[in-house]
Design a protein around this motif. Structure first.
Motif, PDB file in Angstrom:
ATOM      1  N   HIS A  10      22.335  33.624 -17.399  1.00 24.17           N
ATOM      2  CA  HIS A  10      24.090  33.605 -17.621  1.00 24.17           C
ATOM      3  C   HIS A  10      24.585  32.164 -16.759  1.00 24.17           C
ATOM      4  O   HIS A  10      23.967  32.282 -15.258  1.00 24.17           O
ATOM      5  CB  HIS A  10      24.634  35.331 -17.711  1.00 24.17           C
ATOM      6  N   ALA A  12      27.672  31.594 -14.007  1.00 24.19           N
ATOM      7  CA  ALA A  12      28.310  32.166 -13.370  1.00 24.19           C
ATOM      8  C   ALA A  12      28.515  31.129 -12.007  1.00 24.19           C
ATOM      9  O   ALA A  12      28.535  29.995 -11.812  1.00 24.19           O
ATOM     10  CB  ALA A  12      27.853  33.145 -12.602  1.00 24.19           C
ATOM     11  N   CYS A  14      29.895  30.969  -7.877  1.00 22.93           N
ATOM     12  CA  CYS A  14      29.836  31.167  -6.605  1.00 22.93           C
ATOM     13  C   CYS A  14      30.924  31.972  -6.442  1.00 22.93           C
ATOM     14  O   CYS A  14      31.684  30.876  -6.069  1.00 22.93           O
ATOM     15  CB  CYS A  14      28.346  30.657  -5.697  1.00 22.93           C
ATOM     16  N   VAL A  23      22.274  33.407 -13.016  1.00 23.47           N
ATOM     17  CA  VAL A  23      22.138  35.105 -12.559  1.00 23.47           C
ATOM     18  C   VAL A  23      21.672  36.024 -14.140  1.00 23.47           C
ATOM     19  O   VAL A  23      21.635  35.161 -15.576  1.00 23.47           O
ATOM     20  CB  VAL A  23      23.798  36.214 -12.417  1.00 23.47           C
ATOM     21  N   LYS A  26      25.117  39.922 -17.557  1.00 25.84           N
ATOM     22  CA  LYS A  26      26.472  39.082 -17.676  1.00 25.84           C
ATOM     23  C   LYS A  26      27.386  39.222 -16.636  1.00 25.84           C
ATOM     24  O   LYS A  26      27.584  40.468 -16.319  1.00 25.84           O
ATOM     25  CB  LYS A  26      27.138  39.550 -19.101  1.00 25.84           C
ATOM     26  N   PRO A  27      28.526  37.853 -15.868  1.00 28.75           N
ATOM     27  CA  PRO A  27      28.931  38.209 -14.995  1.00 28.75           C
ATOM     28  C   PRO A  27      30.425  38.913 -15.728  1.00 28.75           C
ATOM     29  O   PRO A  27      30.868  38.981 -16.586  1.00 28.75           O
ATOM     30  CB  PRO A  27      29.461  37.207 -13.941  1.00 28.75           C
ATOM     31  N   LYS A  28      30.813  40.222 -14.452  1.00 29.27           N
ATOM     32  CA  LYS A  28      32.537  41.127 -15.024  1.00 29.27           C
ATOM     33  C   LYS A  28      33.128  40.124 -14.613  1.00 29.27           C
ATOM     34  O   LYS A  28      33.111  39.551 -13.975  1.00 29.27           O
ATOM     35  CB  LYS A  28      31.968  42.112 -14.888  1.00 29.27           C
ATOM     36  N   GLU A  29      34.325  40.164 -15.084  1.00 29.68           N
ATOM     37  CA  GLU A  29      35.199  39.072 -14.200  1.00 29.68           C
ATOM     38  C   GLU A  29      35.856  39.945 -12.714  1.00 29.68           C
ATOM     39  O   GLU A  29      36.653  39.084 -11.781  1.00 29.68           O
ATOM     40  CB  GLU A  29      36.720  39.067 -15.423  1.00 29.68           C
ATOM     41  N   ARG A  31      34.549  41.019 -10.404  1.00 29.40           N
ATOM     42  CA  ARG A  31      33.346  41.624  -9.469  1.00 29.40           C
ATOM     43  C   ARG A  31      32.767  40.164  -9.191  1.00 29.40           C
ATOM     44  O   ARG A  31      32.595  39.316 -10.245  1.00 29.40           O
ATOM     45  CB  ARG A  31      32.381  42.026  -9.635  1.00 29.40           C
ATOM     46  N   VAL A  33      30.117  36.741  -7.780  1.00 25.10           N
ATOM     47  CA  VAL A  33      28.933  37.034  -8.013  1.00 25.10           C
ATOM     48  C   VAL A  33      28.476  35.634  -7.161  1.00 25.10           C
ATOM     49  O   VAL A  33      29.379  35.116  -7.031  1.00 25.10           O
ATOM     50  CB  VAL A  33      28.482  36.286  -9.631  1.00 25.10           C
TER      51      VAL A  33
END
Length: 102
Positions: A10, A12, A14, A23, A26-29, A31, A33
């Motif tokens: 996915h 993201a 930084c 990454v 799946k990044p969370k809004e 938190r 990355v």
């Protein structure tokens, strides 16, 4: 996912340097990355010692003054002596070690 199968990557951004990175989750809004270069700055520090943060190697043992039950000399021991049990100094203690019976 089976062994050897490609992971879905996915895109993201930084949270430190703002560069785009890939990454394997799946990044969370809510938190941040971090890219490969910035991630080590956010890795939790390893705790040393036991689960309460106490190190068994660095702590000072409390020593207690006792009188040897054989020679009568004063000595230091790493435990609180009991009145009803004799304590032996370093020199006399080997004479009282019990050998295991077979």
């Amino acid at each position: 996912m089976s062994f050897g199968e490609e992971r879905e990557m996915h895109t993201a951004t930084c949270g430190d340097c703002g560069n785009e990175c890939q990454v394997p989750f799946k990044p969370k809004e809510d938190r941040p990355v971090y890219c490969r270069e910035c991630f080590p700055n956010h890795r939790p520090q390893r705790r040393s010692g036991d689960r309460f943060g106490r190190s068994r190697f660095n702590r000072q043992r409390e020593m207690h003054t006792a009188t040897c039950g054989d020679c009568g000399n004063e000595c230091q021991v790493p435990f609180k002596p009991k009145e009803d049990r004799p304590v032996y100094c370093r020199e006399c203690f080997p004479n009282h070690k019990q050998t295991p019976s077979v």
